[in-house]
Design a protein around this motif. Structure first.
Motif, short mmCIF file in Angstrom:
data_model
loop_
_atom_site.label_atom_id
_atom_site.label_comp_id
_atom_site.label_asym_id
_atom_site.label_seq_id
_atom_site.Cartn_x
_atom_site.Cartn_y
_atom_site.Cartn_z
N VAL A 8 41.63 60.69 34.03
CA VAL A 8 41.07 60.83 35.28
C VAL A 8 41.07 59.30 35.63
O VAL A 8 40.65 58.26 35.25
CB VAL A 8 39.74 61.14 35.21
N PHE A 9 41.72 58.97 36.81
CA PHE A 9 41.95 57.78 37.69
C PHE A 9 40.73 57.48 38.16
O PHE A 9 40.17 58.04 39.00
CB PHE A 9 43.15 57.56 38.26
N LEU A 10 40.07 56.24 37.96
CA LEU A 10 39.06 55.41 38.36
C LEU A 10 39.42 54.40 39.18
O LEU A 10 40.10 53.56 38.84
CB LEU A 10 38.17 55.19 37.32
N ASN A 11 38.93 54.23 40.48
CA ASN A 11 39.07 53.14 41.38
C ASN A 11 38.41 51.94 41.05
O ASN A 11 37.18 51.88 40.75
CB ASN A 11 38.84 53.41 42.74
N VAL A 12 39.05 50.54 40.64
CA VAL A 12 38.60 49.46 40.38
C VAL A 12 38.09 48.72 41.81
O VAL A 12 36.91 48.28 42.06
CB VAL A 12 39.51 48.40 39.74
N GLU A 62 32.99 52.81 47.47
CA GLU A 62 32.34 53.33 46.24
C GLU A 62 33.27 52.92 45.22
O GLU A 62 34.51 53.09 45.21
CB GLU A 62 31.92 54.53 46.30
N THR A 63 32.62 52.56 43.96
CA THR A 63 33.53 52.47 42.57
C THR A 63 32.55 52.39 41.56
O THR A 63 31.13 51.75 41.83
CB THR A 63 34.25 51.08 42.87
N GLN A 64 32.88 53.07 40.46
CA GLN A 64 31.91 52.99 39.28
C GLN A 64 32.09 51.78 38.53
O GLN A 64 31.18 51.31 37.84
CB GLN A 64 32.54 54.09 38.29
N PHE A 65 33.01 50.76 38.70
CA PHE A 65 33.19 49.41 38.01
C PHE A 65 32.42 48.44 38.72
O PHE A 65 32.34 48.39 39.94
CB PHE A 65 34.65 49.03 38.17
N PRO A 82 33.38 41.64 44.83
CA PRO A 82 34.62 42.61 44.70
C PRO A 82 35.84 42.20 43.96
O PRO A 82 35.86 40.86 44.30
CB PRO A 82 34.57 43.25 46.17
N PHE A 83 36.53 42.91 43.61
CA PHE A 83 37.79 42.64 42.94
C PHE A 83 38.83 41.62 43.87
O PHE A 83 39.25 40.67 43.47
CB PHE A 83 38.61 43.90 42.33
N LEU A 84 39.00 42.09 45.03
CA LEU A 84 39.94 41.38 45.83
C LEU A 84 39.55 40.27 46.43
O LEU A 84 39.99 39.02 46.55
CB LEU A 84 40.33 42.49 46.96
N GLU A 85 37.96 40.21 46.44
CA GLU A 85 37.29 38.98 46.90
C GLU A 85 37.24 37.77 46.02
O GLU A 85 37.42 36.80 46.28
CB GLU A 85 35.86 39.18 47.32
#
Length: 241
Positions: free
Chosen positions: A119-123, A130-133, A141-144
């Motif tokens: 099951v692919f989960l979005n980082v 929304e993201t579970q990580f 956030p990741f990109l920031e």
């Protein structure tokens, strides 16, 4: 004339054979790459496309980042243990920059996480934000986070681990449930922009500090002038008296 015709034919044959060898090598490389992706216990998709382990992707090209796992190690006992699915960002010196994690405690929580195989989960947060990580070091956030780092290369390590609970809020050594997945991010564009932004910010701060120094000096000179004027007036009054 006959020799020239034969030479051309031979050249065509040689070129055809060379092309065939090149195509076979390319096919073999693609087969190895496909096998590597298929056999990996952790799978990664960047912008919806599978990413091979140890690949390098440019930060500015990343729009979506999804991860999944398969065939995790079977646990003989879970109890009050904890499972963590983590995506770590590491500097070139292998220092932790940030880690985004999904954390589950106890039998129900751990089993529910480990049941989500393939099951692919979005980082990166989806269209609904929304993201579970969740970040566990800072709160970006990741990109920031990529945009706030001055490292030109960032290593991404993805792990799925289990920790036995050994006391109140104490956990034992990690049990690796799947083989970790590693890839690299070329973060040069972000690093250059970040350094430039820091330099601009420092220039603004230096200019502001210079203005404050100027104002303090003006206040000091004004105070000294008033003091001197007061001293002169006092001296004149003393002479009059």
């Amino acid at each position: 004339m006959q020799e020239i015709i034969i030479s051309r034919q031979q050249l065509k044959i040689l070129l055809a054979k060379q092309k065939e060898r090149t195509m076979k090598k390319l096919a073999a490389l693609l087969a190895i790459l496909s096998m590597s992706i298929a056999q990996a216990q952790i799978k990664v998709k960047i912008n919806g496309k599978p990413l091979a382990e140890n690949a390098t992707v440019k930060a500015e090209d990343i729009k979506t980042f999804d991860v999944s796992f398969t065939n995790p190690k079977k646990l003989s006992y879970i109890g009050s243990g904890r499972a963590i699915f983590g995506v770590a960002l590491l500097s070139p010196k292998n220092q932790l920059i940030e880690e985004y994690i999904i954390k589950k405690d106890g039998i129900n929580g751990v089993e529910s996480l480990l049941a989500d195989v393939n099951v692919f989960l979005n980082v990166i947060a989806d269209a609904n934000g929304e993201t579970q990580f969740k970040p566990r070091v800072l709160d970006h956030p990741f990109l920031e986070m990529l945009g706030r780092d001055d490292d030109e290369t960032i290593k991404i390590e993805i792990n799925l681990m289990f920790f036995d609970k050994i006391g109140y809020e104490k956990y034992g050594e990690p049990v690796v449930l799947v083989k970790k997945f590693v890839f690299m991010i070329d973060n040069k564009s972000n690093a250059v922009a970040y350094v430039q932004k820091q330099q601009e910010q420092k220039a603004k701060e230096d200019a502001a500090e210079a203005e404050r120094d100027k104002a303090r000096m003006a206040e000091k000179l004004e105070a000294e002038a008033k003091k001197k004027k007061k001293g002169v007036l006092g001296s004149l009054l003393n002479k009059i008296n």
